[in-house]
Design an enzyme around this catalytic site. Structure first.
Site, PDB file in Angstrom:
ATOM      1  NE  ARG A  45      -4.280  13.115   7.809  1.00 20.71           N
ATOM      2  CZ  ARG A  45      -3.888  11.893   8.195  1.00 20.71           C
ATOM      3  NH1 ARG A  45      -4.308  10.835   7.539  1.00 20.71           N
ATOM      4  NH2 ARG A  45      -3.082  11.741   9.208  1.00 20.71           N
ATOM      5  CG  HIS A  50      -5.963  14.831   2.002  1.00 16.11           C
ATOM      6  ND1 HIS A  50      -7.096  14.706   2.760  1.00 16.11           N
ATOM      7  CD2 HIS A  50      -5.172  13.763   2.316  1.00 16.11           C
ATOM      8  CE1 HIS A  50      -7.008  13.606   3.474  1.00 16.11           C
ATOM      9  NE2 HIS A  50      -5.843  13.027   3.258  1.00 16.11           N
ATOM     10  CD  GLU A 151     -13.151   1.232   5.514  1.00 17.15           C
ATOM     11  OE1 GLU A 151     -14.022   2.121   5.605  1.00 17.15           O
ATOM     12  OE2 GLU A 151     -12.087   1.380   4.885  1.00 17.15           O
ATOM     13  CG  HIS A 190      -5.533   1.421   4.330  1.00 17.37           C
ATOM     14  ND1 HIS A 190      -4.239   1.276   3.937  1.00 17.37           N
ATOM     15  CD2 HIS A 190      -5.639   2.656   4.871  1.00 17.37           C
ATOM     16  CE1 HIS A 190      -3.577   2.386   4.243  1.00 17.37           C
ATOM     17  NE2 HIS A 190      -4.403   3.247   4.804  1.00 17.37           N
ATOM     18  N   GLY A 191      -5.320   0.068   0.907  1.00 16.66           N
ATOM     19  CA  GLY A 191      -4.306  -0.638   0.122  1.00 16.66           C
ATOM     20  C   GLY A 191      -4.885  -1.547  -0.950  1.00 16.66           C
ATOM     21  N   GLY A 212      -8.995   4.269  -2.615  1.00 10.71           N
ATOM     22  CA  GLY A 212      -8.596   5.615  -2.988  1.00 10.71           C
ATOM     23  C   GLY A 212      -7.368   5.653  -3.870  1.00 10.71           C
TER      24      GLY A 212
HETATM   25  N1  PXP Z   1     -10.492   3.213   4.324  1.00 14.92           N
HETATM   26  C1  PXP Z   1      -9.966   4.010   5.278  1.00 14.92           C
HETATM   27  C2  PXP Z   1     -10.583   3.984   6.638  1.00 14.92           C
HETATM   28  C3  PXP Z   1      -8.875   4.861   5.014  1.00 14.92           C
HETATM   29  O1  PXP Z   1      -8.373   5.651   5.985  1.00 14.92           O
HETATM   30  C4  PXP Z   1      -8.362   4.891   3.697  1.00 14.92           C
HETATM   31  C5  PXP Z   1      -7.236   5.833   3.365  1.00 14.92           C
HETATM   32  O2  PXP Z   1      -7.671   7.144   3.485  1.00 14.92           O
HETATM   33  C6  PXP Z   1      -8.949   4.067   2.722  1.00 14.92           C
HETATM   34  C7  PXP Z   1      -9.988   3.216   3.070  1.00 14.92           C
HETATM   35  C8  PXP Z   1      -8.462   4.046   1.312  1.00 14.92           C
HETATM   36  O3  PXP Z   1      -7.178   3.523   1.276  1.00 14.92           O
HETATM   37  P1  PXP Z   1      -6.345   3.535  -0.092  1.00 14.92           P
HETATM   38  O4  PXP Z   1      -6.114   4.975  -0.444  1.00 14.92           O
HETATM   39  O5  PXP Z   1      -5.110   2.795   0.251  1.00 14.92           O
HETATM   40  O6  PXP Z   1      -7.192   2.851  -1.108  1.00 14.92           O
END
Ligand code: PXP
Length: 238
Positions: A45, A50, A151, A190-191, A212
């Site tokens: 970032r 982080h 993605e 994501h999520g 993540g």
């Molecule tokens: N994909 C992208 C593009 C992201 O920005 C993130 C969060 O950094 C993730 C996947 C992973 O998301 P999460 O931490 O909610 O699993």
């Protein structure tokens, strides 16, 4: 079967809470690979809240799986990517005040900027993936740029419940079809959690899932007992 990308950002978040040397995301990446990760994902970032430049450089040398670097479309981080050369860059939108990435990239609204970044990365031998909401207009713009992969942002799916979740899943499925038809590779993230990942993993031709928060959260829980036991043994030596 999709490949599993493990996002290690939040290991670095814990380290940066104390600005110390532990836990080290480089070590976490090695353990993630031992656990079967096909890809290690990290987000450099702009505010370096982080992951630090040092992490990226060391991970490039130590990760044997695919290395996927998430970046905003900004010249300073793009230059670092071109120098370090991860296998893949996923371009994401980034706002300073956000807790995590909110919403997909507006590729339809910033085509020239994203086309230039894609060219710069491709010229350095790096594949480009765009993090997009499952919207026809955005996917068509990505296809016109000729990026390798998209993605799909699964955040709305992850937040929804019941019938709404089914609707969000249907949007992701249709978007997946559009991505495949345009000859791009399908990723999602994501999520995603242990509870909601399977329907997304089952979308036809899903190739990569980036997860993540849920994995790092679970790692804390399944590791806590051992960590305390080890400290207890040390204290008992007195
Ligand atoms: N994909 C992208 C593009 C992201 O920005 C993130 C969060 O950094 C993730 C996947 C992973 O998301 P999460 O931490 O909610 O699993």
């Amino acid at each position: 079967m999709p490949e599993l990308g493990v996002n290690i950002d939040h290991v670095a978040t814990v380290r940066e809470a104390r600005r110390t040397v532990e836990p080290d995301p480089v070590w976490a990446a090695a353990l993630a690979e031992l656990g079967g990760a096909d890809c290690i994902t990290l987000h450099l970032r702009e505010d370096r809240r982080h992951i630090q430049d040092r992490d990226l450089r060391l991970l490039r040398q130590t990760v044997t799986a695919k290395l996927n670097l998430e970046l905003a479309c900004e010249s300073d981080v793009l230059s670092i990517a071109c120098e370090v050369k991860p296998h893949q860059v996923t371009l994401v939108p980034e706002k300073r005040e956000e807790v995590t990435t909110e919403g997909g990239l507006d590729v339809a609204g910033q085509t020239d900027r994203i086309a230039a970044a894609t060219r710069q990365l491709n010229d350095a031998g790096i594949d480009v993936s765009l993090f997009l909401d499952p919207e026809e207009r955005q996917l068509a713009a990505a296809a016109a740029l000729g990026v390798a992969a998209v993605e799909l942002h699964t955040g709305q799916y992850a937040l929804a419940n019941g019938g709404e979740r089914e609707l969000e899943l249907a949007k992701l499925t249709a978007a997946g079809e559009q991505i495949r038809a345009a000859g791009m590779t399908l990723h999602a993230g994501h999520g995603l959690t242990y509870h909601n990942v399977l329907p997304v993993a089952r979308i036809a031709d899903m190739r990569e899932l980036n997860i993540g928060h849920s994995i790092v959260a679970r790692a804390v829980m399944v590791g806590m007992q051992n960590a305390v036991r080890e400290m207890k043994r040390l204290v008992e030596l007195v």
